[in-house]
Design an enzyme around this catalytic site. Sequence first.
Site, PDB file in Angstrom:
ATOM      1  N   SER A 150      74.270  35.584  54.839  1.00 45.22           N
ATOM      2  CA  SER A 150      72.816  35.387  54.822  1.00 45.22           C
ATOM      3  C   SER A 150      72.100  35.723  56.121  1.00 45.22           C
ATOM      4  O   SER A 150      70.954  36.181  56.092  1.00 45.22           O
ATOM      5  CB  SER A 150      72.493  33.945  54.417  1.00 45.22           C
ATOM      6  OG  SER A 150      73.134  33.028  55.277  1.00 45.22           O
ATOM      7  N   ASP A 154      66.609  24.541  59.073  1.00 40.02           N
ATOM      8  CA  ASP A 154      67.823  24.218  58.319  1.00 40.02           C
ATOM      9  C   ASP A 154      69.065  24.193  59.198  1.00 40.02           C
ATOM     10  O   ASP A 154      70.155  23.828  58.752  1.00 40.02           O
ATOM     11  CB  ASP A 154      68.024  25.193  57.155  1.00 40.02           C
ATOM     12  CG  ASP A 154      68.211  26.646  57.599  1.00 40.02           C
ATOM     13  OD1 ASP A 154      68.380  26.907  58.808  1.00 40.02           O
ATOM     14  OD2 ASP A 154      68.184  27.526  56.712  1.00 40.02           O
ATOM     15  N   HIS A 175      70.259  29.107  59.635  1.00 43.34           N
ATOM     16  CA  HIS A 175      69.794  30.489  59.675  1.00 43.34           C
ATOM     17  C   HIS A 175      68.932  30.767  60.907  1.00 43.34           C
ATOM     18  O   HIS A 175      68.162  29.909  61.339  1.00 43.34           O
ATOM     19  CB  HIS A 175      69.003  30.807  58.405  1.00 43.34           C
ATOM     20  CG  HIS A 175      69.811  30.694  57.167  1.00 43.34           C
ATOM     21  ND1 HIS A 175      69.610  29.695  56.232  1.00 43.34           N
ATOM     22  CD2 HIS A 175      70.849  31.439  56.713  1.00 43.34           C
ATOM     23  CE1 HIS A 175      70.489  29.837  55.252  1.00 43.34           C
ATOM     24  NE2 HIS A 175      71.248  30.878  55.519  1.00 43.34           N
TER      25      HIS A 175
END
Length: 237
Positions: A12, A211, A214
């Site tokens: 990601s 979060d 990321h």
Amino acid sequence: MGKQIFILSGQSNMSGRGGVLHRRWDGVVPPECRPNPSVLRFAAASLWEEARVPLHADIDAAKVCGVGPGMAFANALLPRLPADDVIGLVPCAIGGTPIREWERGCHLYEKMVRRAREAAEGGGGEIKAVLWYQGESDTSSRDVAEAYGAKMESLIRDLRSDLQLPSLPFIQVAIASGDKHYIDVVREAQLQLNLPNVACVDAMGLQLNSDRLHLSTEAQVLLGEMLAETYVKHYLT
């Protein structure tokens, strides 16, 4: 005019979650990531088009994509290339994928190889490097983390063999997030990987989204520029 092709792969943080909060992207495109007619993207439909953020929108399609390092990398590198050269980006990253899903014979690996070949053949061009940012999903247990280094070496060797590019440059990013118990095991494998034409850029210390997993938009811009500087330093002749 030459097309210089770069494979963007991993999970990601390569596909990009900069500016993504509560499954929505804020739509902010920093100046360093703005479109340029000389920066192209190999879409999921295997066609070249002008590159725009989010680069992985039709590749990492099950997730919400935002800003990754790819456009900042391309825009930073472009002025260092001959005036009529074009950069071709081939997005292949998929969020949440451990390295075992990138082994030869697995769907993600085979799709990456296929897209790389199609990109080089479709309209011409030369694959110049692989940019790889992955490993957060391999910090879940000691056994998985300790196996990371050997699996990474196998992936690089297999990819070079299957693309018939034995010296293909490979720039990996040392992860900045993951399970706190085993992140250091994966990072050590990444930082100590000892293969020819493999360089490492360390993301540790770059700003994370709320979060804590990321990279933020600003951090992705910095990472893209770091990747470009590493490519210029080690591989641009």
